[in-house]
Scaffold this motif. Sequence first.
Motif, PDB file in Angstrom:
ATOM      1  N   ALA A   1       0.854  -1.187   0.000  1.00 59.48           N
ATOM      2  CA  ALA A   1       0.000   0.000   0.000  1.00 59.48           C
ATOM      3  C   ALA A   1       0.886   1.232   0.000  1.00 59.48           C
ATOM      4  CB  ALA A   1      -0.907  -0.001   1.215  1.00 59.48           C
ATOM      5  N   VAL A   2       0.447   2.268  -0.712  1.00 59.91           N
ATOM      6  CA  VAL A   2       1.140   3.553  -0.673  1.00 59.91           C
ATOM      7  C   VAL A   2       0.191   4.588  -0.091  1.00 59.91           C
ATOM      8  CG1 VAL A   2       2.751   3.108  -2.560  1.00 59.91           C
ATOM      9  CG2 VAL A   2       0.539   4.117  -3.070  1.00 59.91           C
TER      10      VAL A   2
ATOM     11  N   LEU B   1      -2.516   6.826   9.579  1.00 58.39           N
ATOM     12  CA  LEU B   1      -3.040   6.083   8.434  1.00 58.39           C
ATOM     13  C   LEU B   1      -2.306   4.752   8.271  1.00 58.39           C
ATOM     14  CD1 LEU B   1      -3.391   9.091   6.012  1.00 58.39           C
ATOM     15  CD2 LEU B   1      -5.255   7.899   7.182  1.00 58.39           C
ATOM     16  N   ALA B   2      -0.994   4.756   8.475  1.00 60.25           N
ATOM     17  CA  ALA B   2      -0.218   3.520   8.393  1.00 60.25           C
ATOM     18  C   ALA B   2      -0.685   2.538   9.466  1.00 60.25           C
ATOM     19  CB  ALA B   2       1.271   3.804   8.535  1.00 60.25           C
TER      20      ALA B   2
ATOM     21  N   ILE C   1       3.730  -1.442   3.695  1.00 65.69           N
ATOM     22  CA  ILE C   1       3.185  -0.095   3.574  1.00 65.69           C
ATOM     23  C   ILE C   1       4.339   0.854   3.273  1.00 65.69           C
ATOM     24  CG2 ILE C   1       1.996   1.789   4.778  1.00 65.69           C
ATOM     25  CD1 ILE C   1       0.821  -0.473   6.631  1.00 65.69           C
ATOM     26  N   TYR C   2       4.151   1.695   2.277  1.00 65.71           N
ATOM     27  CA  TYR C   2       5.131   2.717   1.931  1.00 65.71           C
ATOM     28  C   TYR C   2       4.445   4.069   2.127  1.00 65.71           C
ATOM     29  CZ  TYR C   2       7.814  -1.100   0.081  1.00 65.71           C
ATOM     30  OH  TYR C   2       8.519  -2.267  -0.033  1.00 65.71           O
TER      31      TYR C   2
ATOM     32  N   GLU D   1       1.824  -9.138  10.864  1.00 70.66           N
ATOM     33  CA  GLU D   1       3.064  -8.372  10.884  1.00 70.66           C
ATOM     34  C   GLU D   1       3.240  -7.705   9.527  1.00 70.66           C
ATOM     35  OE1 GLU D   1       7.730  -9.301  11.522  1.00 70.66           O
ATOM     36  OE2 GLU D   1       6.310 -10.293  12.864  1.00 70.66           O
ATOM     37  N   VAL D   2       3.375  -6.391   9.544  1.00 65.73           N
ATOM     38  CA  VAL D   2       3.433  -5.604   8.317  1.00 65.73           C
ATOM     39  C   VAL D   2       4.687  -4.737   8.319  1.00 65.73           C
ATOM     40  CG1 VAL D   2       2.232  -3.860   6.939  1.00 65.73           C
ATOM     41  CG2 VAL D   2       0.907  -5.541   8.226  1.00 65.73           C
ATOM     42  N   LYS D   3       5.389  -4.731   7.196  1.00 68.25           N
ATOM     43  CA  LYS D   3       6.561  -3.873   7.041  1.00 68.25           C
ATOM     44  C   LYS D   3       6.078  -2.466   6.682  1.00 68.25           C
ATOM     45  CE  LYS D   3      10.174  -2.909   3.717  1.00 68.25           C
ATOM     46  NZ  LYS D   3      10.660  -3.220   2.393  1.00 68.25           N
ATOM     47  N   VAL D   4       6.573  -1.456   7.405  1.00 65.97           N
ATOM     48  CA  VAL D   4       6.246  -0.064   7.115  1.00 65.97           C
ATOM     49  C   VAL D   4       7.547   0.672   6.801  1.00 65.97           C
ATOM     50  CG1 VAL D   4       5.202   2.067   7.957  1.00 65.97           C
ATOM     51  CG2 VAL D   4       4.276  -0.142   8.697  1.00 65.97           C
ATOM     52  N   GLU D   5       7.583   1.331   5.652  1.00 66.40           N
ATOM     53  CA  GLU D   5       8.773   2.082   5.250  1.00 66.40           C
ATOM     54  C   GLU D   5       8.369   3.498   4.857  1.00 66.40           C
ATOM     55  OE1 GLU D   5      12.241   2.017   1.820  1.00 66.40           O
ATOM     56  OE2 GLU D   5      11.307   0.121   2.393  1.00 66.40           O
TER      57      GLU D   5
END
Length: 192
Positions: free
Chosen positions: A33-34, A43-44, A55-56, A172-176
């Motif tokens: 997702a962006v 929002l993230a 998530i980016y 578990e979600v990667k957020v960058e």
Amino acid sequence: FAENYNGNIEPVVAELVSAAHFIKKTTGEKIQAVVAARDCEQLAAQLEQSGVDEIYAVKTDRDCTFQDDALSQVLAEMIKRIDPASVLVPATPMGRSVFSRVAARLGCGLTADCTELLVDKREDGSFYIKQNKPSFGENVFVTIVTKEGCYPQMMTVRPGVYTPYEAAPDAEVKVEYFDDIVLPESKIEIVE
């Protein structure tokens, strides 16, 4: 694209996540997702419970709603860096307006108002999406396929055609965060 308004992810995003999970069953690709907004941390956090894998985000210095020219520059840069095979966008006024500009910046097409997405495989083993949509006043349905080698495949998906995805709450979600991408000044002025 995680469309948002007034600090909340729009409900149509859960429908896009369902469509993305359908595609993922065949391709095995991650669902990303962006989001670009002033309140992107909040929002993230909402997106972490949505069923996406990554998530980016870009934190903007101001509200970028209705600043389609500036927002499209940010999203195009994000998509260049992420390099997805396809981009799903809500077929909303915001999605259509912003992503027609994103598609022009990326030099790729944008299929509007899809009601069904089907995955197929080319002879070389690569995947592509058959983008089904109504045409001629909804009397005819057409299938559009993005030209081979023209990526990302971009499409707006009509709200209400996919059931909202219900994700596990402990995923578990990667957020960058792309801290070096800055929202440029907009040339759009809201008069009223």
